[in-house]
Structures are given as C-alpha cells and as structure tokens.
Write an enzyme that holds these catalytic residues in place. Structure first.
Site, mmCIF file in Angstrom:
data_model
loop_
_atom_site.group_PDB
_atom_site.id
_atom_site.type_symbol
_atom_site.label_atom_id
_atom_site.label_comp_id
_atom_site.label_asym_id
_atom_site.label_seq_id
_atom_site.Cartn_x
_atom_site.Cartn_y
_atom_site.Cartn_z
ATOM 1 N N ALA A 1 43.673 48.905 30.243
ATOM 2 C CA ALA A 1 43.837 48.904 28.620
ATOM 3 C C ALA A 1 42.488 49.617 28.193
ATOM 4 O O ALA A 1 41.610 49.711 28.720
ATOM 5 C CB ALA A 1 44.079 47.516 28.138
ATOM 6 N N GLY B 1 45.722 47.049 32.985
ATOM 7 C CA GLY B 1 47.118 47.345 32.565
ATOM 8 C C GLY B 1 47.703 48.257 33.159
ATOM 9 O O GLY B 1 49.082 48.050 33.174
ATOM 10 N N GLU C 1 39.956 42.542 35.602
ATOM 11 C CA GLU C 1 39.737 42.032 34.176
ATOM 12 C C GLU C 1 38.370 40.822 34.322
ATOM 13 O O GLU C 1 37.917 40.867 33.345
ATOM 14 C CB GLU C 1 41.037 41.470 33.553
ATOM 15 N N GLU D 1 49.744 46.367 36.047
ATOM 16 C CA GLU D 1 50.669 45.672 35.124
ATOM 17 C C GLU D 1 51.783 46.691 34.814
ATOM 18 O O GLU D 1 53.011 46.096 34.831
ATOM 19 C CB GLU D 1 50.141 44.938 33.994
#
Length: 298
Positions: free
Chosen positions: A105, A148, A171, A151
């Site tokens: 992200a 991300g 993360e 994911e």
C-alpha cells in the site's frame, strides 16, 4: 497491506523507468502506447485491454513499484465491474510489471491518518469490493507482491507466479498488521505456522517455488511468459458455460465461510440449479454424442 522497506541498492534499479512528461503528470511509455492501441477506457493508475474473452488489468504506477493507493483500487474496482457486466468477457487477469506486481500500500497516503478518520471512512474497505465480482479473477504475479500486493493476489481466485516472484507481509515492521485480508487469507493458503512466521517477523518472504509448494500459487512460469500463460488459462475458463463457472466460484468461496454441512448443502443447491440451464443440457448431450459442447451461457 504496506509497502516494505528496500535498501537503496535494491530500490534504485527497480524504480528506474523511462517516462514521457505531459504537463504535471509523468506517464510510462508503455502506458501511452498500450492505451493508444486498445479501445478500453483510459485510467490514471491502471491499463486495461481485452484479449478475446479475457479482460486484462495491468497496475501502472512504475515509479512507486505499483504501490496501492486508494484511487488505484477505485479504478481496479471500476474496471472489474465493467468486465463483470460485459457478456463478452468470461474471466479477468490482474498483473503488474516484471519488477513488481505491487510492493504494498502507499505509505505516504496513510502515514498521517488518525484512528477516527480510518474508522469512520472504513479505510481499505473498498479494497474488498473485488471479492464480489462473479467472474473468475486470475493474478499474474511477477516480482514483489508484498503487504497489500500479497493481499491483492490472495483476493484473486487463481495465482500464477513468475520465477522471481516474492510474497510477504511486512506490515509489522511499520507498527501495524495486515489490514486487507493478510491475517485471514494467508493462514488458509499456507497454514497457521508459516503465516504466523511471515506476519510476526515481517521479514520471512516466500519465493515462487516456496509459494507453489505451500499452495499459495498454482503454477510457476518464466517471467516473460507469465501474462500469456495466465491469459491462456483465463481463456480456457471463459470458454466454459458461464453459469456453471460462476456458481463453481461461489461454491468454493463459500467453503471458507461456513461449516462443512452448510457448504455441502449450498453446493448441492447450486448443482441442482444448473439443471435449469441450457448449458447443462448442451454439455451433457455433447458428452453423450461425443462432440465438443457449444455453450451459450444460458
């Protein structure tokens, strides 16, 4: 959820991209050329094109290693909905570049957010909209799929990986946890122990071979052949009767959400429902007559 840390020796060659400057925004050469060659809608952060019955979405933020900003996901969702509503499309492929599927992200976008702001806006909630798409989505993952990016790949229905693909959830190094499914989908894909190791250390990543052995990905192919190989599989899926394809996807996904008895009941209902379709009659008749079925998606 988050883009991981890279040393300067690694990041510099990965982020070097030739660009064309048009006003205040810089577009990659590939973005300009490919959008000019296709009739698909032009977006800011992604490229779209149609290959037969397959829709192809390419993440296109090369200077940021395809970091997943909010606007990029808005565009991905819009493109997916467009393909989902297009009767000529039977499956969708999502890919990035050979260097990075998506490195995570966009940290710059989120670093100054406060709890109440993220809670009231349901921050990252719109990422999950793609899981409501009825048509199969395949991920073609080259390079980094971290945070991300990992994911996003796991939200797809099938993952193919290039030989140099890297999957990870870093993360924890930034004081947070995965927030777009990493703690849930990764466990189901690779098991509790490996998922815990990856998420709690933030530094244990899976290469393509490891991801294949653990069941996170379905196939590993040379990087240069990855997109074509993934599209080839998507075309095969798109050639099947779409009512059965979409119900099969729904039934498999239901298995992650309900007890076995409820899942079996749901499967049986969908199986029975397909006997009300023209494709079931054509498929079984073609089998008996020893010929190829001509599905009409009815």
């Amino acid at each position: 959820m988050l883009r991981t840390f890279f040393s300067s020796s690694i990041t510099k060659p990965l982020t070097a991209q030739k660009t064309i400057h048009t006003g205040v925004r810089a577009f990659s050469t590939g973005f300009v050329l490919r959008q000019a060659q296709t009739g698909d809608k032009s977006y800011t952060h992604i490229l779209t094109e149609t290959r037969g019955k397959v829709g192809l979405i390419t993440l296109n933020r090369p200077k940021a290693l395809n970091a997943l900003c909010g606007d990029l996901f808005v565009e991905v969702n819009e493109a997916l909905r467009s393909y989902d509503n297009n009767d000529a499309i039977g499956a969708v492929v999502i890919t990035g570049s050979e260097k990075a599927f998506a490195a995570g992200a966009d940290i710059k976008e989120m670093k100054d957010k406060a709890f109440i702001e993220t809670y009231k806006s349901n921050f990252l909630g719109h990422w999950a909209e793609m899981t409501e798409i009825k048509k199969p989505i395949l991920a073609a993952v080259n390079g980094y799929a971290l945070g991300g990016g990992c994911e996003l790949a796991m939200m797809c229905d099938i993952i193919y990986a290039g030989e140099k693909a890297i999957f990870g959830q870093p993360e924890i190094k930034l004081g947070v946890i995965p927030g777009a499914g990493g703690t849930q989908r990764l466990v189901k894909a690779v098991g509790k122990s490996k998922a815990m190791e990856m998420i709690l250390t933030g530094s244990v990543n899976l290469n393509a071979t490891e991801a294949l052995s653990l069941g996170l990905v379905s196939k590993v192919v040379p990087a240069a052949e990855l997109v074509d190989e993934t599209v080839k599989t998507a075309e095969k899926i798109a050639s099947m009767g779409q009512p059965s394809v979409q119900m099969a996807k729904e039934a498999v996904n239901k298995s992650f959400e309900v007890p076995l008895s409820a899942g079996l009941r749901w499967e049986r209902i969908l199986f029975q429902a397909l006997f009300g379709t023209a494709d079931q009659k054509e498929g079984m008749t073609a089998f008996v007559e020893k010929r190829k079925a001509n599905f009409t998606n009815q």
